[in-house]
Design an enzyme around this catalytic site. Structure first.
Site, PDB file in Angstrom:
ATOM      1  N   TYR A   1      -2.265  12.475   3.532  1.00 24.81           N
ATOM      2  CA  TYR A   1      -0.949  12.548   2.854  1.00 24.81           C
ATOM      3  C   TYR A   1      -0.184  11.365   3.421  1.00 24.81           C
ATOM      4  O   TYR A   1      -0.213  11.076   4.662  1.00 24.81           O
ATOM      5  CB  TYR A   1      -0.016  13.843   3.270  1.00 24.81           C
ATOM      6  CG  TYR A   1       1.357  13.455   2.506  1.00 24.81           C
ATOM      7  CD1 TYR A   1       1.544  14.071   1.246  1.00 24.81           C
ATOM      8  CD2 TYR A   1       2.369  12.840   3.293  1.00 24.81           C
ATOM      9  CE1 TYR A   1       3.081  13.845   0.844  1.00 24.81           C
ATOM     10  CE2 TYR A   1       3.730  12.658   2.821  1.00 24.81           C
ATOM     11  CZ  TYR A   1       3.938  13.167   1.582  1.00 24.81           C
ATOM     12  OH  TYR A   1       5.326  13.219   0.966  1.00 24.81           O
TER      13      TYR A   1
ATOM     14  N   GLU B   1       4.331   7.697  -2.865  1.00 31.51           N
ATOM     15  CA  GLU B   1       3.915   9.127  -2.319  1.00 31.51           C
ATOM     16  C   GLU B   1       2.392   9.121  -2.906  1.00 31.51           C
ATOM     17  O   GLU B   1       1.830   8.927  -4.082  1.00 31.51           O
ATOM     18  CB  GLU B   1       4.367  10.227  -2.727  1.00 31.51           C
ATOM     19  CG  GLU B   1       3.789  11.505  -1.597  1.00 31.51           C
ATOM     20  CD  GLU B   1       4.325  13.053  -2.191  1.00 31.51           C
ATOM     21  OE1 GLU B   1       5.207  13.468  -1.611  1.00 31.51           O
ATOM     22  OE2 GLU B   1       4.203  13.306  -3.454  1.00 31.51           O
TER      23      GLU B   1
END
Ligand code: GDP
Ligand code: MN
Length: 383
Positions: free
Chosen positions: A101, A189
């Site tokens: 992530y 993101e």
């Protein structure tokens, strides 16, 4: 403004962030064409601005055209958390060794940029943050200094990414940071950022929120379709230049100033009602603005009453009153209107409106009484 995954990936591409080859499709046949171009196996991905598409059945692997047809057919029209899928992104499928992530956001209280990096990728990051916070390596970045390759490399070490992935991951992170800063994002993101079985690091998903305050220096954002919404009322309001947000209640709200508009929503809620919208008509609201505002609220079949809450400051209440009177001659309003007009020139304003008052156009002298009246007229349980 939130971007769709495919738009986010196109944005990433401009900053050199690697993604898989692919294309968009709005029909099953287009999906097959895109899949043929991307090369099998492919992933068929629902394009909706909501997370957790995988779990909702919006992401499927396909090894041949027959499977693309099957999955594209099933995903188009699928309802994912209230978002109906109208577009697909088809890309060449990746062989995943690890899912990480990575994101950059603004840390407002600290006036810094915040990077988050984790080996717990591919899952909901809020859940990781809640249950396993030490699995996220946080990096505060001074916007003046930026993010160097060296710092990114240390950060990658700290996060514990696989050794073989670290150099390339650091490079991708520096590029993602450039995308975040130069691309004027509120959020950039990648979840998951993958390490492939053949040793490459790339973005499998993209979540990008653009900072609309920077739109003036990004003419290219026009092509992204604006802050696109499925809400017809919002489209109509945007076309009229109004600062409008559609809500699900039955009291239409018009106020001047964002603060007053929000307080009005609160007071309507406090007295047992629910607002149909947020609408700030701003300063200097003239007849045209008032007419446009009433027109948009009037288009909402859920609206049962309209509460106009104006506090005159620079805006003079007599001008607003003229606007309301003129607006009423242009627009036939389905719902009763409750007025609360206070502040600069409110006496003159009320005098102008007095001859027009009726059981369809009522005046109250306080915000609370106005809200109570509007809520009662909307047939909601008042307090
Ligand atoms: P989200 O669920 O909306 O966040 O959608 P993502 O694009 O993040 O995809 C969800 C999951 O689908 C990923 O975490 C992967 O496990 C899986 N997935 C997506 N693309 C691929 C792919 O190319 N290959 C494989 N094997 N899995 C994929
Ligand atoms: Mn994802």
């Amino acid at each position: 403004m939130d971007l769709y995954e495919y738009q986010g990936k196109q944005y990433f591409h401009r900053f050199g962030i690697p993604t898989s080859p692919g294309g968009v499709a709005d029909t099953v046949e287009e999906a097959v064409v895109q899949a043929d171009q991307a090369g099998y196996p492919v992933v068929v991905k629902a394009q909706v601005k909501v997370g957790g598409r995988g779990k909702a059945g919006g992401i499927k692997l396909a090894k041949d055209p027959a499977e693309v047809r099957q999955h594209a057919g099933a995903i188009l029209g699928l309802d994912i958390k209230g978002h109906v899928v109208k577009r697909l992104w088809i890309e060449h499928a990746s062989d995943i060794a690890r899912e990480y992530y990575a994101s950059f956001t603004l840390d407002r209280p600290n006036k810094l940029h915040l990077g988050m990096l984790s080996t717990a990728g591919g899952v909901d990051i809020e859940e990781v943050a809640a249950t396993n916070p030490e699995a996220i390596a946080r990096l505060h970045i001074d916007p003046v200094e930026g993010l160097s390759q060296e710092t990114a490399r240390r950060w990658v070490d700290e996060a514990g990414l696989d050794e073989e992935a670290r150099d390339e991951a650091a490079t991708v992170l520096v590029r993602l940071y450039h995308c975040f800063v130069e691309g004027d994002c509120d959020l950039a993101e990648i979840n998951p950022l993958i390490f492939t079985t053949d040793g490459r690091v790339h973005a499998l998903d993209a979540k990008v929120t653009l900072d609309e305050n920077a739109a003036y220096r990004h003419p290219e954002w026009e092509a992204l379709g604006g802050s696109d919404t499925d809400d017809e009322r919002e489209k109509m309001a945007k076309a009229r230049g109004l600062n409008y947000i559609g809500l699900s209640g039955s009291v239409g709200i018009i106020a001047n100033g964002a603060g007053l508009a929000m307080s009005t929503l609160d007071v309507v809620t406090q007295v047992g009602g629910s607002a149909a919208n947020f609408l700030d008509i701003g300063g200097g609201a003239n007849a045209a603005v008032m007419a446009a505002a009433l027109e948009v609220i009037n288009s909402d079949p859920a609206v049962r009453s309209i509460f106009v809450n104006i506090f005159g400051g620079i805006t003079r209440v007599d001008e607003v009153a003229k606007g309301i009177i003129e607006a009423l001659t242009h627009v036939e309003i389905r719902s009763p209107i409750v007025l609360r007009l206070d502040g600069t020139n409110s006496v003159e304003g009320r005098e102008l409106l007095a001859p027009h008052l009726s059981d369809r156009l009522l005046a109250e002298s306080t915000m609370l009484d106005g809200a109570r009246r509007a809520v009662a007229l909307a047939g909601q349980a008042g307090q």
